[in-house]
Scaffold this active site. Structure first.
Site, mmCIF file in Angstrom:
data_model
loop_
_atom_site.group_PDB
_atom_site.id
_atom_site.type_symbol
_atom_site.label_atom_id
_atom_site.label_comp_id
_atom_site.label_asym_id
_atom_site.label_seq_id
_atom_site.Cartn_x
_atom_site.Cartn_y
_atom_site.Cartn_z
ATOM 1 N N CYS A 155 0.841 -1.200 0.000
ATOM 2 C CA CYS A 155 0.000 0.000 0.000
ATOM 3 C C CYS A 155 0.870 1.243 0.000
ATOM 4 C CB CYS A 155 -0.939 -0.003 1.205
ATOM 5 S SG CYS A 155 -2.021 1.449 1.269
ATOM 6 N N CYS A 158 -0.639 4.179 1.879
ATOM 7 C CA CYS A 158 -0.508 4.096 3.336
ATOM 8 C C CYS A 158 0.896 4.460 3.800
ATOM 9 C CB CYS A 158 -0.818 2.677 3.822
ATOM 10 S SG CYS A 158 -2.371 1.982 3.241
ATOM 11 N N ASP A 159 1.908 3.968 3.083
ATOM 12 C CA ASP A 159 3.267 3.986 3.606
ATOM 13 C C ASP A 159 4.252 4.846 2.825
ATOM 14 O OD1 ASP A 159 2.415 2.134 5.517
ATOM 15 O OD2 ASP A 159 2.817 0.451 4.172
#
Length: 339
Positions: A155, A158-159
């Site tokens: 992801c 997300c990261d």
């Protein structure tokens, strides 16, 4: 070959003398809160069906983890994935659908009403739509499990922020790999895309954008054989499939996009699955169990598009309404074609 049985055994109603919504008996239970499940919920809510959606722990589904969605109709300038996910959720709530951030851990489709167990409660459904989606496939190489969440991710949205001015590797050559690779260039110093084929599988627009981006380089006909590091990721060991040559690509993060696996373990032995684990259905989203329908990526190994998932969710909900209402099967009427 999908075989549809004519009837499903009935079990004694768990809601005798009580309000259906309060006791956990619903006209329809939707398993999954992505575009397929939420579109099904919208249609079911409009049809005044008592509907419960077990959204799982990522309400809105994969769009919630996507930076920008550029190909969903009515958003000509694109839409942020989290915003689109919230719009799906808001639309379902508008029609009185109950949304629970929970997921099934056990199901019983042997008789109706069907039984859905979660870690918090037990629910009963006169019909069920399975829309549990698919999850990113793993590489299965040394170091992957050890570093997942500590340098290995699926992801970028997300990261990606954690890799400002660092080097990262993206594994894969499809739309997801290139789209997320392009997104990562907002943060990373360099993005190396490793793909096992000698050409990219992504659609032309993503290929053009990635090839034109000076922060992206490509290692084609190459596979990752190991993810290296001590406490966190330090690089990957790669092998060229044509020459056999091996080497190390230094990187602080590895993002993996090599396909999806359907979330169907829960239904093995109850619903018919194909050789790859996807739920088998006819074109009306009916499974081999009457009253259980399916929608979205959990039955679609080919397209995996938000708009396709949403369409299948709409069909599944309309078929569930017909099933509950005892509508005549139009496929059996004169002049109609069999499903």
């Amino acid at each position: 070959m999908l075989e549809l049985h004519l009837t499903t055994p009935e079990r004694e109603s768990p809601a005798s003398g009580l309000e259906a919504g309060e006791t956990g008996l619903y006209d329809l239970i939707v398993l999954g809160g992505g575009p397929a499940g939420l579109t099904a919920a919208i249609y079911a809510g409009r049809a005044r069906l008592r509907t419960l959606v077990l959204t799982g722990y990522l309400p809105g589904g994969q769009p919630a983890n996507t930076d920008v969605v550029e190909n969903f109709p009515a958003f000509p300038d694109g839409v942020a994935g989290p915003e689109l996910a919230q719009r799906f959720l808001q639309h379902a709530r508008r029609f009185g659908v109950r949304l629970e951030t929970d997921e099934a851990v056990k199901v019983d489709f042997s008789a109706r009403p069907f039984v859905i167990h979660t870690s918090k409660a037990t629910y009963y459904g006169k019909t069920v739509i399975v829309a549990t989606g698919a999850v990113p496939r793993r590489l299965g190489v040394p170091g992957e499990d050890r570093f997942f969440g500590r340098g290995v991710s699926s992801c970028a949205t997300c990261d990606g922020f954690f890799y400002r001015n660092r080097d990262v590797v993206v594994v894969g050559g499809g739309d997801s790999a290139l789209a997320e690779g392009i997104f990562l260039t907002r943060f990373a110093r360099q993005v190396t895309i490793v793909h096992r084929r000698d050409e990219l599988r992504a659609t032309k627009i993503y290929r053009e954008q990635a090839l034109a981006n000076p922060k992206i380089r490509f290692l084609l006909s190459t596979v990752v054989e190991e993810i290296l590091g001590d406490q966190t990721v330090s690089g990957v060991r790669v092998r060229n499939l044509k020459t056999g040559e091996t080497g190390i690509v230094e990187a602080d993060g590895v993002f993996i996009y090599v396909g999806m696996e359907p979330r169907t373990e829960l239904f093995a032995g109850q619903l018919e699955l194909d050789e790859h684990g996807y739920i088998v259905s006819d074109r009306r989203q009916r499974t081999n169990v009457p009253g259980v329908f399916v929608a979205g990526d959990v039955q679609d190994p080919l397209y995996r598009q938000i708009v396709v998932a949403a369409g299948s969710g709409a069909i599944a909900a309309m078929e569930a309404e017909k099933f509950l209402g005892g509508y005549p099967d139009v496929s059996s009427q004169p002049g109609s074609k069999a499903p």
